[in-house]
Design a protein around this motif. Sequence first.
Motif, PDB file in Angstrom:
ATOM      1  N   ALA A  50     -19.592   0.555  -6.878  1.00  0.00           N
ATOM      2  CA  ALA A  50     -18.474   0.702  -7.100  1.00  0.00           C
ATOM      3  C   ALA A  50     -17.989  -0.314  -6.971  1.00  0.00           C
ATOM      4  O   ALA A  50     -17.064  -0.707  -8.427  1.00  0.00           O
ATOM      5  CB  ALA A  50     -17.536   1.257  -5.484  1.00  0.00           C
TER       6      ALA A  50
ATOM      7  N   TYR B  46     -17.402  10.174   0.429  1.00  0.00           N
ATOM      8  CA  TYR B  46     -17.518   9.233  -0.288  1.00  0.00           C
ATOM      9  C   TYR B  46     -18.049   7.969   0.198  1.00  0.00           C
ATOM     10  O   TYR B  46     -18.703   7.103  -0.515  1.00  0.00           O
ATOM     11  CB  TYR B  46     -16.192   8.645  -1.839  1.00  0.00           C
ATOM     12  CG  TYR B  46     -15.905   7.962  -3.017  1.00  0.00           C
ATOM     13  CD1 TYR B  46     -17.144   8.055  -3.911  1.00  0.00           C
ATOM     14  CD2 TYR B  46     -15.735   6.748  -2.155  1.00  0.00           C
ATOM     15  CE1 TYR B  46     -17.021   6.953  -4.501  1.00  0.00           C
ATOM     16  CE2 TYR B  46     -15.766   5.426  -3.213  1.00  0.00           C
ATOM     17  CZ  TYR B  46     -16.380   5.799  -4.127  1.00  0.00           C
ATOM     18  OH  TYR B  46     -15.855   5.303  -5.147  1.00  0.00           O
TER      19      TYR B  46
ATOM     20  N   LYS C 298     -10.730   7.421  -7.210  1.00  0.00           N
ATOM     21  CA  LYS C 298     -11.071   8.122  -6.828  1.00  0.00           C
ATOM     22  C   LYS C 298     -10.443   9.499  -6.241  1.00  0.00           C
ATOM     23  O   LYS C 298     -10.566  10.481  -5.451  1.00  0.00           O
ATOM     24  CB  LYS C 298     -12.400   6.881  -5.778  1.00  0.00           C
ATOM     25  CG  LYS C 298     -12.760   8.205  -5.225  1.00  0.00           C
ATOM     26  CD  LYS C 298     -14.304   9.532  -6.273  1.00  0.00           C
ATOM     27  CE  LYS C 298     -15.276  10.759  -5.456  1.00  0.00           C
ATOM     28  NZ  LYS C 298     -15.683  11.695  -6.826  1.00  0.00           N
TER      29      LYS C 298
ATOM     30  N   VAL D  39     -11.370   3.136  -0.553  1.00  0.00           N
ATOM     31  CA  VAL D  39     -11.667   4.027  -1.854  1.00  0.00           C
ATOM     32  C   VAL D  39     -11.188   3.740  -2.546  1.00  0.00           C
ATOM     33  O   VAL D  39      -9.836   3.434  -2.176  1.00  0.00           O
ATOM     34  CB  VAL D  39     -11.643   5.158  -0.819  1.00  0.00           C
ATOM     35  CG1 VAL D  39     -11.609   6.449  -2.257  1.00  0.00           C
ATOM     36  CG2 VAL D  39     -12.677   5.626  -0.035  1.00  0.00           C
TER      37      VAL D  39
ATOM     38  N   GLN E 163      -8.650  11.740  -7.970  1.00  0.00           N
ATOM     39  CA  GLN E 163      -9.702  13.057  -8.738  1.00  0.00           C
ATOM     40  C   GLN E 163     -10.385  13.753  -7.372  1.00  0.00           C
ATOM     41  O   GLN E 163      -9.566  15.198  -7.112  1.00  0.00           O
ATOM     42  CB  GLN E 163     -11.280  12.116  -8.856  1.00  0.00           C
ATOM     43  CG  GLN E 163     -12.216  13.122  -8.700  1.00  0.00           C
ATOM     44  CD  GLN E 163     -13.260  12.272  -9.509  1.00  0.00           C
ATOM     45  OE1 GLN E 163     -13.203  11.351  -9.335  1.00  0.00           O
ATOM     46  NE2 GLN E 163     -14.559  13.335  -9.088  1.00  0.00           N
TER      47      GLN E 163
END
Length: 228
Positions: free
Chosen positions: A84, A187, A166, A162, A169
């Motif tokens: 990430a 995730y 993301k 996070v 999404q």
Amino acid sequence: MSEEPLTLVQVIRRLKVKLIEILSADADFVLQHADARSLLSPHGYQLVKSCRVPSEKVTELLDQIIQRGPTAAQGLLELLKDQALQETFPLLASVQELQANSVSPEVENNVSKRRKGAPESQDPPKKICSNGCALVKEKQLMMVAQAIGRSWREIGRLALGVPSVKLEQIEEDHSQHSERVFHMLRYWRHSQREEATAARLHSLLSQKNFDLAPENIAFLLETDEEHV
């Protein structure tokens, strides 16, 4: 005579100027990921968060980690290698010292002891493991997802690190609330890899006021046998 390898803290100090330049592009993103890995103390987190200028925020973050010593330094170096972070800051891939560094905090502590003349321990340090030290299971993630309410985006950004992109999404891909939260947790588990333990997830969800009842996530600290 060959030079001694750099300690973890020395690596961070050597890279400090370069890291400030790279990470200032999204200082808040780095801060939340560092906090998700518990690299900062609660007081240190607030000090970094209070900085308004991105470069100052990254500088304070690095200083706090340097002050915390080799374990925090190792955690930061591992974070900077995370997918990430590499995707968000492509220039990190060009920092060769990150890829070359493989010293563990234990090795660094032993080196420090030798320099100070302290006797080395004959036995390796024992790793103490709590009930929730096992990697969190999908069944547990589903149970956590059912316990998290409307503050799921805030939990994702602030507690789990996070990225907002993301989260957006996930929200577009899944219409049901529990599915959105579950995929957010998956995730996080994927990004944390071997650090995605049930106990760590419990700690992250408990450290701030997210309107999440403690009894609803207490099962994360139970023994594995209770959730087989």
